[in-house]
Structures are given as structure tokens and as C-alpha cells.
Design a protein around this motif. Sequence first.
Motif, mmCIF file in Angstrom:
data_model
loop_
_atom_site.group_PDB
_atom_site.id
_atom_site.type_symbol
_atom_site.label_atom_id
_atom_site.label_comp_id
_atom_site.label_asym_id
_atom_site.label_seq_id
_atom_site.Cartn_x
_atom_site.Cartn_y
_atom_site.Cartn_z
ATOM 1 N N THR A 188 25.709 25.897 11.853
ATOM 2 C CA THR A 188 24.907 25.403 12.967
ATOM 3 C C THR A 188 23.717 26.351 13.175
ATOM 4 O O THR A 188 23.665 27.436 12.605
ATOM 5 C CB THR A 188 25.712 25.364 14.275
ATOM 6 O OG1 THR A 188 26.137 26.686 14.614
ATOM 7 C CG2 THR A 188 26.931 24.451 14.130
ATOM 8 N N ASN A 189 22.800 25.932 14.005
ATOM 9 C CA ASN A 189 21.723 26.791 14.467
ATOM 10 C C ASN A 189 22.160 27.475 15.764
ATOM 11 O O ASN A 189 23.283 27.277 16.246
ATOM 12 C CB ASN A 189 20.461 25.963 14.712
ATOM 13 C CG ASN A 189 19.895 25.409 13.422
ATOM 14 O OD1 ASN A 189 19.669 26.142 12.468
ATOM 15 N ND2 ASN A 189 19.663 24.096 13.389
ATOM 16 N N ARG A 190 21.251 28.273 16.330
ATOM 17 C CA ARG A 190 21.523 28.874 17.645
ATOM 18 C C ARG A 190 21.782 27.747 18.636
ATOM 19 O O ARG A 190 20.982 26.801 18.732
ATOM 20 C CB ARG A 190 20.326 29.712 18.072
ATOM 21 C CG ARG A 190 20.527 30.451 19.387
ATOM 22 C CD ARG A 190 19.281 31.234 19.769
ATOM 23 N NE ARG A 190 19.490 31.936 21.024
ATOM 24 C CZ ARG A 190 19.236 33.226 21.211
ATOM 25 N NH1 ARG A 190 18.751 33.943 20.216
ATOM 26 N NH2 ARG A 190 19.437 33.799 22.377
ATOM 27 N N TYR B 82 16.256 31.617 16.118
ATOM 28 C CA TYR B 82 16.704 30.234 16.303
ATOM 29 C C TYR B 82 17.864 29.850 15.406
ATOM 30 O O TYR B 82 18.442 28.772 15.571
ATOM 31 C CB TYR B 82 15.534 29.274 16.099
ATOM 32 C CG TYR B 82 14.489 29.398 17.191
ATOM 33 C CD1 TYR B 82 14.765 28.992 18.492
ATOM 34 C CD2 TYR B 82 13.239 29.947 16.923
ATOM 35 C CE1 TYR B 82 13.823 29.133 19.499
ATOM 36 C CE2 TYR B 82 12.285 30.084 17.925
ATOM 37 C CZ TYR B 82 12.586 29.674 19.212
ATOM 38 O OH TYR B 82 11.651 29.810 20.207
ATOM 39 N N SER B 83 18.227 30.694 14.442
ATOM 40 C CA SER B 83 19.383 30.396 13.601
ATOM 41 C C SER B 83 20.653 30.885 14.289
ATOM 42 O O SER B 83 20.606 31.497 15.359
ATOM 43 C CB SER B 83 19.229 31.055 12.231
ATOM 44 O OG SER B 83 19.211 32.469 12.354
ATOM 45 N N GLN B 84 21.780 30.638 13.671
ATOM 46 C CA GLN B 84 23.053 31.014 14.272
ATOM 47 C C GLN B 84 23.133 32.511 14.550
ATOM 48 O O GLN B 84 23.695 32.944 15.555
ATOM 49 C CB GLN B 84 24.193 30.588 13.340
ATOM 50 C CG GLN B 84 25.583 30.751 13.921
ATOM 51 C CD GLN B 84 26.660 30.346 12.932
ATOM 52 O OE1 GLN B 84 27.007 31.105 12.027
ATOM 53 N NE2 GLN B 84 27.164 29.135 13.088
ATOM 54 N N SER C 185 16.779 22.171 13.953
ATOM 55 C CA SER C 185 16.878 22.773 15.278
ATOM 56 C C SER C 185 15.939 22.067 16.254
ATOM 57 O O SER C 185 14.825 21.696 15.897
ATOM 58 C CB SER C 185 16.505 24.263 15.204
ATOM 59 O OG SER C 185 16.250 24.790 16.486
ATOM 60 N N LEU D 293 17.749 25.005 9.799
ATOM 61 C CA LEU D 293 16.744 25.356 10.803
ATOM 62 C C LEU D 293 15.736 24.243 11.070
ATOM 63 O O LEU D 293 15.324 24.055 12.225
ATOM 64 C CB LEU D 293 16.036 26.652 10.387
ATOM 65 C CG LEU D 293 15.465 27.509 11.530
ATOM 66 C CD1 LEU D 293 16.486 27.748 12.628
ATOM 67 C CD2 LEU D 293 14.952 28.834 10.988
ATOM 68 N N TRP E 282 13.192 25.479 16.813
ATOM 69 C CA TRP E 282 12.406 26.157 15.789
ATOM 70 C C TRP E 282 11.168 25.373 15.342
ATOM 71 O O TRP E 282 10.081 25.958 15.258
ATOM 72 C CB TRP E 282 13.300 26.497 14.587
ATOM 73 C CG TRP E 282 12.575 27.188 13.471
ATOM 74 C CD1 TRP E 282 12.250 28.511 13.397
ATOM 75 C CD2 TRP E 282 12.072 26.590 12.271
ATOM 76 N NE1 TRP E 282 11.585 28.776 12.228
ATOM 77 C CE2 TRP E 282 11.455 27.615 11.517
ATOM 78 C CE3 TRP E 282 12.068 25.292 11.753
ATOM 79 C CZ2 TRP E 282 10.865 27.388 10.282
ATOM 80 C CZ3 TRP E 282 11.480 25.060 10.524
ATOM 81 C CH2 TRP E 282 10.880 26.095 9.802
#
Length: 402
Positions: free
Chosen positions: A398-400, A149-151, A203, A200, A206
Amino acid sequence: MGNISRRKVLTSGTALGALGALSIATPAWSWSPAGSVAGAGPGADPRWVWDDEADPLVASLLDRGAVPQVNALLRTWKKNGQPLPDGLPADLRDFMERARQLPAWTDQRKLALAVEFNRKRGLYLGVLYGLASGMMSTVIPHEARAVYYSQGGADMKDRISKTAKLGYDIGSLKAYQPDGEMIVTCVKTRLVHAAVRHLLPQSPYWPGTADEQIPISQRDMMVTWHSLPTTVMQKLTDWRVPIPAAESDAFLHSWQVGAHMLGIRDEYIPASWAEANSQAAQVLTPVLAPTPEGIKLADILLGLGAVIDAGLLTKPILGSFTRFMLGDQIAGWLRVPREPLWDNLLKVAWGPFIAVREGLLPFPLAPQAYWLFDEFLRKAALLFLSDAGPISIEIPQTNRPS
């Protein structure tokens, strides 16, 4: 993120729910700091300890929009002994100057001997870091979810190259020397971890899957640490690779120093292999489990071999090595299909292959299959420990995205 503390986590209703789930899924902490490199400590549960220095600093950098400039400047900082770039924010510069200092307990003689260990075992280390430690990360639920879920989860090839850089740098001839890069890699990774802790929880995805409110606790970091040196040494022992005690101890020391440089508190870093195995039995083995995110990541990792056109790094072969190294249960969790040819070949030929590599069998009599393994390992190391261009570890913003 501000000051992160156990008290802050427990003051929110959602955190209380997360605590309930976590207490069920995660064994209680009982490892004694007497077995650490510090030899003592308060013994606080590392689930509730993060990075008191880096976390508020990086949160501030993100909130005030300083990260793009910082990343641009830090791209020029590559060697351990290189001065920090001009123009960094004063608070970041002060932190990095402290963070780049080796711990007082560093033994330079052991670090020098670790170079010899890495030189002789480099072939094994490349495949173990990539296919044992790397694939194990997909069945460590906290790590799999944080990565996905992170970048970094949006571009796994880039994510792997940056993770592999740490394994490459710690095994290099100049790892912690002024003209090496391990200190730089650790400090930059510490900043990345702090950014992920800040980002995160924001997000949209997440928080709905996580059983923790803030990712990458000190316990999470030790779980990941054990998936690297502890797992590697356990495998080398299982394979009966003859390793002098002094070299084994030196290899551990290089990773002890690495743990400290990544921001892990000394009271959590095992002082010996016996203590490392004891801690791993408590914090690593019991938490291994499949997750939807981990299954997806594993499939991506196994598919990366397709970029090598030598006909060796195919998905079936990587899958067979995963099954051979991590066992049928984990392979089943990750939905790795059985490959009768490669599965059986590994079972029958791996032991003699190790013996040939170690000079325990007459070299001229080595079957051709052993050379196939050798070539595979070299290409595996190429895949997991290098990339087509320069590898730049940068603070995510940013996150994903999806």
C-alpha cells in the motif's frame, strides 16, 4: 505496471504536463556513457528509464495477491550464498537468481580492500551516511516526495532502519561474500523500488505534488547514489582525511557494484571519482530544493535522537551537525534553528578532532571536547545503522494511508 517505456509515459495528457514541469525543473542529461563502468551505451536520458525486469514482475505479484506469501518466504533469505526459499513463484525465482549475480567486472581484490577502508573510516561513514546523506535526502524533491507518500513515510524509524541496513551491509566485513548480506539487501530493495513505482501513481496524494508520472527513475536512483558515496568522499576530502588512492578506488568500486545490484544500468554508473563528481554536479546539486514533504521528514529525522537517553543525541546537536555538513542554505530550507554553542564548537574543533582521530596530533593532548565528538559519532551510528529488532526489507502493498 506492465512494460514501462518513455513512449507510454508520453502518450497520456497528464504525462505531457508532467514532462513540461520536469523539463523546467530538471537539467538536460548530457553525461557521456563513455565515463561509465560499461564504457559505452546508448546514452538514453535516465529520466525515462526504470527497471524493465523488476517492474512488470512486481506489479504482477501485487495484482495477483502473491506479495504476503512472498514476503513471508523472503524473511528467511538473509545471506548472499543462501539458496532462495522453496515456494517462491517461478517468475520471481528466475528473476532473483539472475539479479543476485555479481557483474562480470567485479574486482574481488578491490572489494577486499574496501573492507579495510570501511574498517578504518567506519566512524566517519556512520555519521556521514546518517547526517549528511540521510539529511540530504530530504532536499532531493523526488526522493522526499516518494518517501513521504509511500508506505515507508508512515513509519520513519522503520524506514530509516531499512535504508541504513544498506549502508551497514556494504561496509561489513563480508559484504558481497556468501556469508554477507549486501546482495540480499540490494535484491530486496530492487523489489521494493519496483513496488513503489507501481503503487505510488495510485496514491490520492503523490500525483498532485509530483512532476513525474512514475517515481524512482534511473536518474532518481543515481541522484540518491551520489548523495551516498560521492557526497561521503567529497566530505572526507574536505576534512583532509588521508586516504590512500587504492583504498579510495576500492570504496568507489564497492558502491559501483552496489549500484549494479540495485538495478542501475552500467552505462549510468561512473567509472571514477572524477566522473562521479562530474555527474553529481549535473544531476544532484542542481535539483536540491526544499519541499513541504522534505521539511516534515527532516523534522522527524532530527527528532529521532530523543530515543537515546545519553543526553548527546538531542535535536539541537543533530541540527548543528546538519548545518555543519550541508551548509546554511540547506539548513535554512529545512528550518533548522541556529545553535550558537554547537555551531561554533563544530567550526572550531572538528578539524583538530579529525587530526586526533587520524593520529596527526599527539593523542595525550586531545581536549575533552574531541572525546565528546567521538562518543556522539558512535551513538549516531547506533541510531542510524541499527534497530532494536531484526530488520526485514519487505515488498510494500500500500501507499501511506494518510
